[in-house]
Motif scaffolding. Sequence first.
Motif, mmCIF file in Angstrom:
data_model
loop_
_atom_site.group_PDB
_atom_site.id
_atom_site.type_symbol
_atom_site.label_atom_id
_atom_site.label_comp_id
_atom_site.label_asym_id
_atom_site.label_seq_id
_atom_site.Cartn_x
_atom_site.Cartn_y
_atom_site.Cartn_z
ATOM 1 N N UNK A 1 0.853 -1.050 -0.092
ATOM 2 C CA UNK A 1 0.055 0.051 0.074
ATOM 3 C C UNK A 1 0.813 1.344 -0.033
ATOM 4 N N UNK A 2 2.024 1.216 0.975
ATOM 5 C CA UNK A 2 2.416 2.372 1.074
ATOM 6 C C UNK A 2 3.593 2.962 -0.054
ATOM 7 N N UNK A 3 4.049 2.008 -1.034
ATOM 8 C CA UNK A 3 4.855 2.055 -1.932
ATOM 9 C C UNK A 3 4.140 3.026 -3.161
ATOM 10 N N UNK A 4 2.996 3.089 -3.186
ATOM 11 C CA UNK A 4 2.404 4.031 -3.934
ATOM 12 C C UNK A 4 2.418 5.539 -3.411
ATOM 13 N N UNK A 5 2.404 5.540 -2.098
ATOM 14 C CA UNK A 5 2.463 7.035 -1.716
ATOM 15 C C UNK A 5 3.911 7.687 -1.662
ATOM 16 N N UNK A 6 4.774 6.741 -1.432
ATOM 17 C CA UNK A 6 6.185 7.176 -1.144
ATOM 18 C C UNK A 6 7.126 6.833 -2.406
ATOM 19 N N UNK A 7 7.821 5.631 -2.115
ATOM 20 C CA UNK A 7 8.887 5.231 -3.094
ATOM 21 C C UNK A 7 8.411 5.395 -4.735
ATOM 22 N N UNK A 8 7.057 4.922 -4.815
ATOM 23 C CA UNK A 8 6.641 4.861 -6.309
ATOM 24 C C UNK A 8 5.529 5.835 -6.526
ATOM 25 N N UNK A 9 5.543 6.904 -5.940
ATOM 26 C CA UNK A 9 4.532 7.852 -6.030
ATOM 27 C C UNK A 9 4.383 8.029 -7.596
ATOM 28 N N UNK A 10 3.157 7.752 -8.172
ATOM 29 C CA UNK A 10 2.931 8.003 -9.580
ATOM 30 C C UNK A 10 3.273 9.391 -10.417
ATOM 31 N N UNK A 11 2.750 10.085 -9.297
ATOM 32 C CA UNK A 11 3.163 11.603 -10.019
ATOM 33 C C UNK A 11 4.609 12.111 -9.901
ATOM 34 N N UNK A 12 5.222 12.190 -8.692
ATOM 35 C CA UNK A 12 6.390 12.716 -8.664
ATOM 36 C C UNK A 12 7.533 11.870 -8.693
ATOM 37 N N UNK A 13 7.453 10.448 -8.782
ATOM 38 C CA UNK A 13 8.657 9.621 -8.961
ATOM 39 C C UNK A 13 8.384 8.819 -10.229
ATOM 40 N N UNK A 14 7.282 8.259 -10.617
ATOM 41 C CA UNK A 14 6.909 7.797 -11.681
ATOM 42 C C UNK A 14 6.780 8.777 -12.928
ATOM 43 N N UNK A 15 6.406 9.810 -12.612
ATOM 44 C CA UNK A 15 5.933 11.011 -13.516
ATOM 45 C C UNK A 15 4.834 10.603 -14.700
ATOM 46 N N UNK A 16 3.973 9.973 -13.998
ATOM 47 C CA UNK A 16 2.672 9.312 -14.856
ATOM 48 C C UNK A 16 1.505 10.579 -14.637
ATOM 49 N N UNK A 17 0.555 10.429 -15.475
ATOM 50 C CA UNK A 17 -0.527 11.406 -15.182
ATOM 51 C C UNK A 17 -0.415 12.718 -14.876
ATOM 52 N N UNK A 18 0.593 13.331 -15.807
ATOM 53 C CA UNK A 18 0.792 14.836 -15.603
ATOM 54 C C UNK A 18 -0.189 15.558 -16.028
ATOM 55 N N UNK A 19 -0.995 15.239 -16.964
ATOM 56 C CA UNK A 19 -1.987 16.358 -17.520
ATOM 57 C C UNK A 19 -2.925 16.696 -16.517
ATOM 58 N N UNK A 20 -3.606 15.493 -16.035
ATOM 59 C CA UNK A 20 -4.691 15.855 -14.966
ATOM 60 C C UNK A 20 -4.155 16.689 -13.602
ATOM 61 N N UNK A 21 -2.754 16.189 -13.402
ATOM 62 C CA UNK A 21 -2.250 16.733 -12.248
ATOM 63 C C UNK A 21 -1.971 18.408 -12.395
ATOM 64 N N UNK A 22 -1.619 18.722 -13.576
ATOM 65 C CA UNK A 22 -1.366 20.224 -13.675
ATOM 66 C C UNK A 22 -2.616 20.713 -13.783
ATOM 67 N N UNK A 23 -3.536 20.248 -14.555
ATOM 68 C CA UNK A 23 -5.018 20.868 -14.938
ATOM 69 C C UNK A 23 -5.836 21.071 -13.804
#
Lengths: 196, 224
Positions: free
Chosen positions: B7-29
């Motif tokens: 569960x916690x890997x998604x929040x810190x080590x593999x954070x989808x936005x800040x570490x994997x840099x996925x889903x940038x469009x909705x994040x910015x918008x």
Amino acid sequence: MIKLIIILLSAVFINNYILSRFLGICPFLGVSKKLDSATGMSLAVIFVMMIATAVTWPIQMFLLNPNNLGYLQTIVFILVIAALVQLVEIVLKRYVPALHKSLGVYLPLITTNCAILGVTILNIDEGYTFAESMVNSLGSGLGFMLAMIMFSGVRSKLEGADIPKSFKGLPITLVAASITSLSFMGFGGVIENMFA
Amino acid sequence: MTKLQNFSKGIIQENPVLVLVLGTCPTLATSTNVMSALGMGAAATVVLLCSNIVISALRKVIPDKVRIPCFIVLIAGFVTMVQMLVKAFAPVLDNALGIYLPLIVVNCIILGRAEMFAQKNNIIDSAIDGLGMGAGFTLTLVLMGSIREIFGSGTWFGMAIPVLSDNNISILTMAPGGFFVFGLLIALVNKISPDKAKKKIGCAGCPSAEICKAKSEKEVVAVD
């Protein structure tokens, strides 16, 4: 006619897909490193945007709306776009190998690009006619190309710049994108007033 | 890997936005204010959870060659459901998210998790992974939304903040501010985790990664 020009110019400059609507950021960050790949990618995007609009607009107007199936829009559009891109790739490979060579590699990449799905849905949401939709798609694609090409220039300058270690790579690219986006805000209001 | 780590890997080590840099469009918008950031995060989390569960349940049924179209149809189905629910029960949120609500379909995080995790793991692990990634996405969005709303409009969840509401930097709520704050956040993450300083765009989670990789290899060969 004037309305079409206004739609075209606002899609290119004011509502620029990358710099003000935040659609298609992944290819913007991923493929804008070199000028030739930026050009190839944006040409492929323009091409697919136009074809996708030409197909999805009639589907929405003549198939989904008369049968009260408007809620299927998302599913139908993404499937049609995915199938279309595959089809275009096969046709290009067989009949126009030269074009396939320059655009082909980018085509599968943009199936799941939010700019393509975004432009088809926005055309419906804005209530554009078929001609207006096509012009809007062309403008959006050209705006995408403008941002990609401009930014590949910015990035080649960044490569050699001396920047703090933690800013290297993506962060400095985003900050540069912020400044580029700031310059595009200057176009706000210009186009409407040009024809007023 | 224990359930908690999963569960916690998604929040810190593999954070989808800040570490994997996925889903940038909705994040910015959608991070212009906290409310729409939270709404976007919640909607994407619901879709991610449902799609992870169903894809994991069907992982032995879906043929490998047509898995991506199958995943897209499943995801689009869940997005449509969420879209209808939001339209019916939270019309304000529907207005705020606009086009970005249907665009959850093409959010790389969801397809990426289906590809990287759900099709290889059992239902419970996939559900936990979906929840963790969704939480990571939502928390990052709320963090960015907070920064942009507090300094950009001087409010937080619409509540005025004494000094800042008179001295707001309104550019932060506009497009350039989104790029800027996102850039600063990633730089901060780089600073905190120096071993990952050389970050690239998260190719592993992208459904087109193989094509992209084949292409870049071809280019290298051509140059040689």
